[in-house]
Motif scaffolding. Sequence first.
Motif, mmCIF file in Angstrom:
data_model
loop_
_atom_site.group_PDB
_atom_site.id
_atom_site.type_symbol
_atom_site.label_atom_id
_atom_site.label_comp_id
_atom_site.label_asym_id
_atom_site.label_seq_id
_atom_site.Cartn_x
_atom_site.Cartn_y
_atom_site.Cartn_z
ATOM 1 N N UNK A 57 41.199 51.314 46.840
ATOM 2 C CA UNK A 57 40.056 52.195 47.026
ATOM 3 C C UNK A 57 38.859 51.424 47.608
ATOM 4 N N UNK A 58 37.713 52.068 47.811
ATOM 5 C CA UNK A 58 36.572 51.405 48.448
ATOM 6 C C UNK A 58 35.882 50.324 47.629
ATOM 7 N N UNK A 59 36.246 50.148 46.363
ATOM 8 C CA UNK A 59 35.623 49.093 45.567
ATOM 9 C C UNK A 59 36.077 47.744 46.108
ATOM 10 N N UNK A 60 35.131 46.920 46.505
ATOM 11 C CA UNK A 60 35.455 45.623 47.103
ATOM 12 C C UNK A 60 35.831 44.611 46.022
ATOM 13 N N UNK A 61 37.036 44.039 46.081
ATOM 14 C CA UNK A 61 37.427 43.022 45.092
ATOM 15 C C UNK A 61 36.600 41.756 45.277
ATOM 16 N N UNK A 62 36.239 41.120 44.170
ATOM 17 C CA UNK A 62 35.427 39.895 44.231
ATOM 18 C C UNK A 62 36.267 38.635 44.413
ATOM 19 N N UNK A 63 37.526 38.707 44.013
ATOM 20 C CA UNK A 63 38.403 37.540 44.086
ATOM 21 C C UNK A 63 39.777 37.969 44.601
ATOM 22 N N UNK A 64 40.567 37.003 45.099
ATOM 23 C CA UNK A 64 41.917 37.338 45.576
ATOM 24 C C UNK A 64 42.831 37.892 44.483
ATOM 25 N N UNK A 65 42.508 37.587 43.218
ATOM 26 C CA UNK A 65 43.346 38.079 42.121
ATOM 27 C C UNK A 65 42.608 39.115 41.265
ATOM 28 N N UNK A 66 41.677 39.843 41.877
ATOM 29 C CA UNK A 66 40.909 40.882 41.177
ATOM 30 C C UNK A 66 41.845 41.769 40.368
ATOM 31 N N UNK A 67 41.543 41.918 39.105
ATOM 32 C CA UNK A 67 42.375 42.753 38.238
ATOM 33 C C UNK A 67 42.086 44.230 38.501
ATOM 34 N N UNK A 68 43.117 45.026 38.420
ATOM 35 C CA UNK A 68 42.969 46.462 38.612
ATOM 36 C C UNK A 68 42.163 47.047 37.458
ATOM 37 N N UNK B 77 51.933 55.805 44.579
ATOM 38 C CA UNK B 77 52.137 55.370 43.201
ATOM 39 C C UNK B 77 51.080 54.330 42.844
ATOM 40 N N UNK B 78 50.229 54.664 41.858
ATOM 41 C CA UNK B 78 49.196 53.732 41.423
ATOM 42 C C UNK B 78 49.830 52.514 40.771
ATOM 43 N N UNK B 79 49.226 51.366 40.995
ATOM 44 C CA UNK B 79 49.691 50.122 40.399
ATOM 45 C C UNK B 79 48.995 49.922 39.064
ATOM 46 N N UNK B 80 49.711 49.360 38.102
ATOM 47 C CA UNK B 80 49.143 49.106 36.783
ATOM 48 C C UNK B 80 48.981 47.615 36.520
ATOM 49 N N UNK B 81 49.358 46.802 37.470
ATOM 50 C CA UNK B 81 49.226 45.361 37.398
ATOM 51 C C UNK B 81 49.452 44.788 38.782
ATOM 52 N N UNK B 82 49.204 43.510 38.932
ATOM 53 C CA UNK B 82 49.372 42.861 40.229
ATOM 54 C C UNK B 82 50.860 42.728 40.541
ATOM 55 N N UNK B 83 51.321 43.374 41.603
ATOM 56 C CA UNK B 83 52.742 43.260 41.949
ATOM 57 C C UNK B 83 53.072 41.887 42.539
ATOM 58 N N UNK B 84 54.297 41.455 42.336
ATOM 59 C CA UNK B 84 54.752 40.204 42.953
ATOM 60 C C UNK B 84 55.177 40.433 44.389
#
Length: 92
Positions: free
Chosen positions: A22-33, A4-11
């Motif tokens: 996916x393989x895209x590396x997030x730049x920050x700990x709170x990288x937005x989807x 199930x794809x996420x549409x926002x940051x889950x708690x």
Amino acid sequence: MSKRYLHGMPRKIPAGHVVMHNPVRPRTPDQKLGVRGFRAWRDLRSNVVGKIPECACGWAPHLGVHYSHLSNWWPANRAKPEQCALDHEDES
């Protein structure tokens, strides 16, 4: 369906599930989807643990261990995802 794809940051993540991205590396700990193609989903723990490596990118530390497709599953005739992520780090 277990993925199930996420549409926002889950708690938090439901029991028996894990988070993957996916393989895209997030730049920050709170990288937005969706930023730079970053996508994440939850899947059943039994589908992932022991089959996909844990990810140490630092994204979503409040969720604990998560997993990524930055692994050796990538076909030999294509650039590996981690190389793709490195090649595109300067793009916004």
